[in-house]
Design an enzyme around this catalytic site. Structure first.
Site, PDB file in Angstrom:
ATOM      1  N   ASP A 193     110.785  32.300   2.035  1.00 34.48           N
ATOM      2  CA  ASP A 193     109.436  32.088   1.508  1.00 34.48           C
ATOM      3  C   ASP A 193     109.337  32.799   0.166  1.00 34.48           C
ATOM      4  O   ASP A 193     109.942  33.840  -0.051  1.00 34.48           O
ATOM      5  CB  ASP A 193     108.366  32.616   2.466  1.00 34.48           C
ATOM      6  CG  ASP A 193     106.965  32.213   2.030  1.00 34.48           C
ATOM      7  OD1 ASP A 193     106.672  31.003   1.973  1.00 34.48           O
ATOM      8  OD2 ASP A 193     106.148  33.122   1.719  1.00 34.48           O
ATOM      9  N   GLU A 229     106.566  34.052  -2.850  1.00 36.27           N
ATOM     10  CA  GLU A 229     105.211  34.253  -3.384  1.00 36.27           C
ATOM     11  C   GLU A 229     105.291  34.077  -4.895  1.00 36.27           C
ATOM     12  O   GLU A 229     106.306  34.410  -5.523  1.00 36.27           O
ATOM     13  CB  GLU A 229     104.674  35.648  -3.032  1.00 36.27           C
ATOM     14  CG  GLU A 229     104.579  35.918  -1.535  1.00 36.27           C
ATOM     15  CD  GLU A 229     103.818  34.875  -0.740  1.00 36.27           C
ATOM     16  OE1 GLU A 229     102.854  34.296  -1.280  1.00 36.27           O
ATOM     17  OE2 GLU A 229     104.202  34.620   0.409  1.00 36.27           O
ATOM     18  N   HIS A 245     100.912  35.387   3.367  1.00 29.99           N
ATOM     19  CA  HIS A 245     101.024  35.504   1.906  1.00 29.99           C
ATOM     20  C   HIS A 245     101.740  36.764   1.439  1.00 29.99           C
ATOM     21  O   HIS A 245     101.631  37.145   0.276  1.00 29.99           O
ATOM     22  CB  HIS A 245      99.662  35.358   1.219  1.00 29.99           C
ATOM     23  CG  HIS A 245      98.943  34.110   1.609  1.00 29.99           C
ATOM     24  ND1 HIS A 245      99.495  32.851   1.470  1.00 29.99           N
ATOM     25  CD2 HIS A 245      97.725  33.921   2.180  1.00 29.99           C
ATOM     26  CE1 HIS A 245      98.640  31.948   1.916  1.00 29.99           C
ATOM     27  NE2 HIS A 245      97.570  32.569   2.365  1.00 29.99           N
ATOM     28  N   ASP A 288     105.347  35.695   5.941  1.00 29.39           N
ATOM     29  CA  ASP A 288     105.426  34.238   6.097  1.00 29.39           C
ATOM     30  C   ASP A 288     106.777  33.807   6.654  1.00 29.39           C
ATOM     31  O   ASP A 288     106.860  32.853   7.432  1.00 29.39           O
ATOM     32  CB  ASP A 288     105.158  33.535   4.766  1.00 29.39           C
ATOM     33  CG  ASP A 288     103.683  33.573   4.374  1.00 29.39           C
ATOM     34  OD1 ASP A 288     102.830  33.753   5.263  1.00 29.39           O
ATOM     35  OD2 ASP A 288     103.386  33.412   3.171  1.00 29.39           O
TER      36      ASP A 288
HETATM   37  N1  DCM Z   1      99.154  29.839  -3.795  1.00 24.48           N
HETATM   38  C1  DCM Z   1      98.037  29.785  -4.605  1.00 24.48           C
HETATM   39  N2  DCM Z   1      96.829  29.401  -4.079  1.00 24.48           N
HETATM   40  C2  DCM Z   1      96.723  29.060  -2.778  1.00 24.48           C
HETATM   41  C3  DCM Z   1      97.859  29.110  -1.946  1.00 24.48           C
HETATM   42  C4  DCM Z   1      99.065  29.508  -2.485  1.00 24.48           C
HETATM   43  O1  DCM Z   1      98.129  30.089  -5.795  1.00 24.48           O
HETATM   44  N3  DCM Z   1      95.532  28.683  -2.302  1.00 24.48           N
HETATM   45  C5  DCM Z   1     100.415  30.266  -4.380  1.00 24.48           C
HETATM   46  C6  DCM Z   1     100.543  31.776  -4.408  1.00 24.48           C
HETATM   47  C7  DCM Z   1     101.451  32.085  -3.250  1.00 24.48           C
HETATM   48  C8  DCM Z   1     102.335  30.855  -3.200  1.00 24.48           C
HETATM   49  O2  DCM Z   1     101.488  29.784  -3.570  1.00 24.48           O
HETATM   50  O3  DCM Z   1     102.221  33.246  -3.488  1.00 24.48           O
HETATM   51  C9  DCM Z   1     103.017  30.620  -1.884  1.00 24.48           C
HETATM   52  O4  DCM Z   1     102.076  30.391  -0.868  1.00 24.48           O
HETATM   53  P1  DCM Z   1     102.277  30.965   0.594  1.00 24.48           P
HETATM   54  O5  DCM Z   1     101.843  32.401   0.599  1.00 24.48           O
HETATM   55  O6  DCM Z   1     101.464  30.126   1.488  1.00 24.48           O
HETATM   56  O7  DCM Z   1     103.730  30.951   0.896  1.00 24.48           O
HETATM   57 MG    MG Z   2     104.129  33.000   1.424  1.00 29.61          MG
HETATM   58 MG    MG Z   3     105.116  29.748   1.540  1.00 25.46          MG
END
Ligand code: DCM
Ligand code: MG
Ligand code: MG
Length: 227
Positions: A14, A16, A180, A185
């Site tokens: 995963d 971020e 997140h 994750d």
């Molecule tokens: N992300 C975002 N806005 C969201 C969901 C995700 O900008 N509403 C971006 C920032 C996160 C990345 O996507 O670090 C990865 O998502 P996740 O934490 O679900 O893996």
């Molecule tokens: Mg994530």
């Molecule tokens: Mg993700």
């Protein structure tokens, strides 16, 4: 992939980021957890007990000072910021980070299949962009499994949400921990995978894509500035 593959190691991952694909984001945190198929071949977890990851796994988590400002939303949900990553002395995703990633993958028994939730639309293309930016890449025959379409296809139930947290809730009746954060994750994804591991491993052997077919999220040359 060209022919069915008996993947030996599944590497859950995963990432971020500083934002969504439309923001042409940069990686800010990366987590990989490698599990041999032997540790995934076990009875379906008992839903009355807290789910547990396998005892034997390898884990790599890297924080990265990205080359782009976080969107306010990304900063809010990840708990990361350009300032705190910089204050903590984190480097950009550079050749040293690539070496760590390569060494981690080289230690695993092959063939390897990367696993990410929504990976084909997000994590794999972005990782490819970031690798190409530093003139690196992964072996093109590395497998790539996206659990989102895989679970959808295995379920054949219409109109359900396949967001990672919702799938986890359906399997275990609880909220996932550490949403997140890359490691949170990945552990959630690993536990989701465990609930359907035999089916997902079979699915991967036929339907996994090849790393070489993953299109970068955006051309690597488009980034390289900082706020
Ligand atoms: N992300 C975002 N806005 C969201 C969901 C995700 O900008 N509403 C971006 C920032 C996160 C990345 O996507 O670090 C990865 O998502 P996740 O934490 O679900 O893996
Ligand atoms: Mg994530
Ligand atoms: Mg993700």
């Amino acid at each position: 992939m060209a022919s069915p593959q008996a993947f030996q190691t599944f590497v859950f991952l995963d990432i971020e980021t500083t934002g969504l694909p439309r923001d042409q984001p940069c990686m800010a945190e990366l987590c990989l957890v490698a599990v041999n198929r032997r540790s995934l071949q076990r009875p379906v977890p008992d839903p009355s007990r807290p789910p547990q990851p396998p005892r034997i796994l390898d884990k790599l988590t890297l924080c990265i000072d990205p080359q782009k400002p976080f969107t306010p939303k990304a900063e809010e949900i990840t708990g990361l910021s350009n300032q705190t990553l910089e204050e903590n002395g984190k480097a950009d995703f550079d050749s040293v980070a690539v070496e760590a990633l390569r060494a981690f993958l080289d230690r695993q028994a092959g063939p390897i299949c990367l696993v990410a939730h929504n990976g084909l639309r997000f994590d794999f293309p972005l990782l490819r962009t970031e690798l190409l930016r530093v003139d690196a890449d992964l072996p093109s025959d590395t497998g790539c499994l996206d659990t989102l379409p895989a679970l959808k296809e295995l379920d054949r139930v219409a109109h359900q949400s396949y967001r990672l947290g919702e799938v986890f809730w359906r399997f275990y009746g609880q909220e996932p921990v550490g949403a997140h954060s890359a490691e949170g994750d990945v552990l959630t994804l690993l536990l989701v995978f465990l609930a359907k591991a035999p089916e997902l491993m079979d699915w991967a052997s036929v339907n996994a894509r090849s790393w070489g077919d993953i299109k970068p999220m955006y051309p690597p040359s488009l980034i390289g500035y900082k706020n």
